[in-house]
Enzyme design. Structure first.
Site, PDB file in Angstrom:
ATOM      1  N   HIS A   1       0.924  -1.321   0.158  1.00 13.60           N
ATOM      2  CA  HIS A   1       0.388  -0.457  -0.214  1.00 13.60           C
ATOM      3  C   HIS A   1       0.472   1.143  -0.193  1.00 13.60           C
ATOM      4  CE1 HIS A   1       0.270   0.070   4.832  1.00 13.60           C
ATOM      5  NE2 HIS A   1       0.609   0.991   4.111  1.00 13.60           N
TER       6      HIS A   1
ATOM      7  N   ASP B   1       0.042  -7.976   1.917  1.00 16.65           N
ATOM      8  CA  ASP B   1       0.077  -6.255   1.911  1.00 16.65           C
ATOM      9  C   ASP B   1       1.963  -6.031   1.588  1.00 16.65           C
ATOM     10  OD1 ASP B   1       0.689  -3.681   1.730  1.00 16.65           O
ATOM     11  OD2 ASP B   1      -0.387  -3.386   3.759  1.00 16.65           O
TER      12      ASP B   1
ATOM     13  N   SER C   1       4.748   1.786   7.710  1.00 13.14           N
ATOM     14  CA  SER C   1       3.921   0.837   7.143  1.00 13.14           C
ATOM     15  C   SER C   1       5.210   0.336   6.546  1.00 13.14           C
ATOM     16  CB  SER C   1       2.977   1.575   6.131  1.00 13.14           C
ATOM     17  OG  SER C   1       2.124   1.871   6.569  1.00 13.14           O
TER      18      SER C   1
END
EC number: 3.4.21.35
Length: 259
Positions: A63, A118, A211
């Site tokens: 992402h 992810d 992230s």
């Protein structure tokens, strides 16, 4: 040059691909200098974390996908001159083919969303120089165990719902929990390619900007930061990490075919 890029990113709002990466270190502490030499700062429109798994390869979250990336290696402080600091350009990115591409552009979490797979590989235009401050870390060879002590790290906001970003790399100690804990905690899908980690009493978490950063459990790289609740660090809301042991074959195949 890289400092100009970093200041530009921060001037427009140092945010990560939010909520799937609602990943900032909350309730943590300043990492010991050079203790996380595989930690990477991935710079595009956002700031994401990453992990150096080969001199030419960084792993991060899918992402965090963008069209242009730069990476900073060997850094403890993002703004000071440091002896081990390196800058590299990314010339190719490889999001996992089964990651839902919708979430590369839309970063809002909705009930029932499935953010499985992810992860993304970034190929560096020039290999990193391996030094005392820049090192690779091996992929896992065994499943992580529930109850394992873990460490996550990153440069993002240290307070939930506030844009307070540290210059120095932050670490936080959390534990692997059963996926059932995260299934109860979240309305989004929690699958067997995800790890549930955090503190049920709250106060310690990864959040906005971390992230793609590393989750080390008992000293082994087991996950990368994926998503969590908003705000982060809430009671009974542990975070979700991509479970790397499920992807080692894919990672090795991509690296072999594109080196």
């Amino acid at each position: 040059m890289w400092l100009q890029i970093l200041f530009l990113v921060l001037s427009v709002g140092r945010i990560d691909a939010a909520p799937p990466g609602q990943s900032r270190v909350v309730g943590g502490y300043k990492c010991e200098k050079n203790s996380q030499p595989w930690q990477v700062a991935v710079i595009n429109r956002y700031l994401c974390g990453g992990v150096l798994i080969d001199p030419s390869w960084v792993i991060t979250a899918a992402h965090c996908y963008s069209h242009n990336y730069h990476v900073l290696l060997g850094r403890n402080n993002l703004f000071k001159d440091e002896p081990f600091a390196q800058y590299r350009v990314v010339n190719q990115s490889f999001p996992h083919p089964d990651y839902n591409p919708f979430f590369m552009k839309n970063h809002t979490l909705f009930p029932g969303d499935d953010h499985s797979n992810d992860l993304m590989l970034l190929h560096l235009s020039e290999p990193a120089d391996i030094t005392d401050g820049v090192k690779v870390i091996d992929l896992p060879t065994e499943e992580p165990k529930v109850g394992s002590t873990c460490l996550a790290s990153g440069w993002s906001s240290t307070k939930p719902l506030e844009w307070e970003f540290p210059d120095d790399l932050q670490c936080v100690n959390i534990n692997i929990l059963s996926n059932e804990k995260c299934i109860k905690a979240h309305t989004q899908m929690v699958t067997d390619v995800m790890l549930c980690a955090g503190e049920l009493e709250g106060g310690k978490d990864t959040c906005n900007g971390d992230s793609g950063g590393p989750l080390l459990c008992d000293g082994v790289l087991q996950g990368i930061t994926s998503w969590s609740s908003v705000p982060c660090g809430e009671t009974n809301r542990p975070a979700i990490y991509t479970k790397l042991i499920k992807f080692t074959s894919w990672i090795k195949e991509v690296m072999k075919e594109n080196s």
